[in-house]
Design an enzyme around this catalytic site. Sequence first.
Site, PDB file in Angstrom:
ATOM      1  N   ARG A   1      -8.151  -4.695  -9.762  1.00  0.00           N
ATOM      2  CA  ARG A   1      -6.693  -4.759  -9.812  1.00  0.00           C
ATOM      3  C   ARG A   1      -6.146  -3.428  -9.281  1.00  0.00           C
ATOM      4  O   ARG A   1      -6.666  -2.349  -9.598  1.00  0.00           O
ATOM      5  CB  ARG A   1      -6.193  -4.960 -11.243  1.00  0.00           C
ATOM      6  CG  ARG A   1      -6.316  -6.379 -11.770  1.00  0.00           C
ATOM      7  CD  ARG A   1      -5.387  -7.360 -11.064  1.00  0.00           C
ATOM      8  NE  ARG A   1      -5.498  -8.716 -11.605  1.00  0.00           N
ATOM      9  CZ  ARG A   1      -6.359  -9.643 -11.196  1.00  0.00           C
ATOM     10  NH1 ARG A   1      -7.225  -9.370 -10.232  1.00  0.00           N
ATOM     11  NH2 ARG A   1      -6.355 -10.845 -11.726  1.00  0.00           N
TER      12      ARG A   1
ATOM     13  N   GLU B   1       1.471  -5.268  -5.438  1.00  0.00           N
ATOM     14  CA  GLU B   1       1.180  -6.482  -4.690  1.00  0.00           C
ATOM     15  C   GLU B   1       2.322  -7.487  -4.717  1.00  0.00           C
ATOM     16  O   GLU B   1       2.913  -7.675  -5.785  1.00  0.00           O
ATOM     17  CB  GLU B   1      -0.034  -7.160  -5.361  1.00  0.00           C
ATOM     18  CG  GLU B   1      -1.217  -7.265  -4.464  1.00  0.00           C
ATOM     19  CD  GLU B   1      -2.433  -7.783  -5.216  1.00  0.00           C
ATOM     20  OE1 GLU B   1      -3.261  -6.949  -5.608  1.00  0.00           O
ATOM     21  OE2 GLU B   1      -2.513  -9.001  -5.418  1.00  0.00           O
TER      22      GLU B   1
ATOM     23  N   HIS C   1      -6.096  -9.444  -1.200  1.00  0.00           N
ATOM     24  CA  HIS C   1      -6.520 -10.034  -2.485  1.00  0.00           C
ATOM     25  C   HIS C   1      -7.263 -11.354  -2.251  1.00  0.00           C
ATOM     26  O   HIS C   1      -6.833 -12.413  -2.740  1.00  0.00           O
ATOM     27  CB  HIS C   1      -5.328 -10.213  -3.427  1.00  0.00           C
ATOM     28  CG  HIS C   1      -5.740 -10.259  -4.876  1.00  0.00           C
ATOM     29  ND1 HIS C   1      -4.950  -9.800  -5.902  1.00  0.00           N
ATOM     30  CD2 HIS C   1      -6.877 -10.727  -5.476  1.00  0.00           C
ATOM     31  CE1 HIS C   1      -5.583  -9.996  -7.054  1.00  0.00           C
ATOM     32  NE2 HIS C   1      -6.753 -10.547  -6.818  1.00  0.00           N
TER      33      HIS C   1
HETATM   34  C1  GLV Z   1      -8.429 -12.675  -9.155  1.00  0.00           C
HETATM   35  O1  GLV Z   1      -8.010 -11.601  -8.868  1.00  0.00           O
HETATM   36  C2  GLV Z   1      -8.895 -13.011 -10.459  1.00  0.00           C
HETATM   37  O2  GLV Z   1      -8.664 -12.256 -11.406  1.00  0.00           O
HETATM   38  O3  GLV Z   1      -9.500 -14.080 -10.600  1.00  0.00           O
END
Ligand code: GLV
Length: 321
Positions: A240, A269, A287
């Site tokens: 993250r 983001e 992402h």
């Molecule tokens: C994606 O970022 C997830 O947490 O599955």
Amino acid sequence: MSMPYIYVTRTLTDSAMADVRGLGRPVVTGGDEPPGRDDLLRHAQGAVAVVCTLTERIDAEFLDAAGPGLRIVANTAVGYDNIDVPAATERGVRVTNTPGVLDGATADLTMALILAAARRVLDGDRLIRERTPWIWGPRMMLGLDLSAGATLGIVGYGRIGRAVARRARAFDMPILATPTSTPLTGDDGQGVTFVELPELLSRSDVVTLHCPLTPATRHLIDAQALARMKSTAVLVNTARGGIVDESALVEALRSGGIASAALDVFEGEPRVDPALADLPNTVLTPHIGSAGTATRERMCGLSVANVAEVLAGRDPVTPVN
Ligand code: GLV
């Protein structure tokens, strides 16, 4: 709509959409894009179950808009920092995520980013696309050799961190990891030396982040942490964005504090700090850690399975609370 319905905030895979329609309840579906806040709150009203993604903020306001009929919020992601879990628990709402089904895909992308940054894949690609004249040379475009003893530091030795370690072993990389409270099974601990974060940062040639974003990990990688890293090191983040202090990272990349960064996730983001895109020593992806076709089928399928269980009065498959 009078009968309590299932609100699916964004279109899932075809088979998961078919599964959700097969649950025998009305279904309200958002589109491909994330809903705006007003639409999100409006559609919450009267929902018995919500299938959401990491782009939706599920907080007390949302839960109150949904009202007492809401039984489950099924996040189609393993990370659930977008959800106020205590607020859901207080209101008797189950929260679920999708652990386990995306470890391989996320670890694969992590390796792609590590290799791209270490071996300057994007520099090479740019050079050719820009039609720059080039010829093989003994000193041309040298990068970090992973398999010549580069040390990998894994921050967060959970399911995804372990999947990265399994791949890194094939590259003969010595592996460091931060201590984990999750018991090691099988060959999980094989070839891994557990050290505290400061030591991991100062000894690793590649540092890769695999911890969840929580108040304790927000800006875990700040200016001080970056200063501990080798000036030749690569930082990789497929976890993250908020785990890294992005302005401190830009500064470290500009000043040569670290060599490069490969990032799949960002603090604000989908906004990406233009400074990161202007730097030559970054690799940036939008992402896509879990964005494999089979993986997305499993994630969406697991979210719907969690809803099915809770609506049938059973425990969810992968509960968070
Ligand atoms: C994606 O970022 C997830 O947490 O599955």
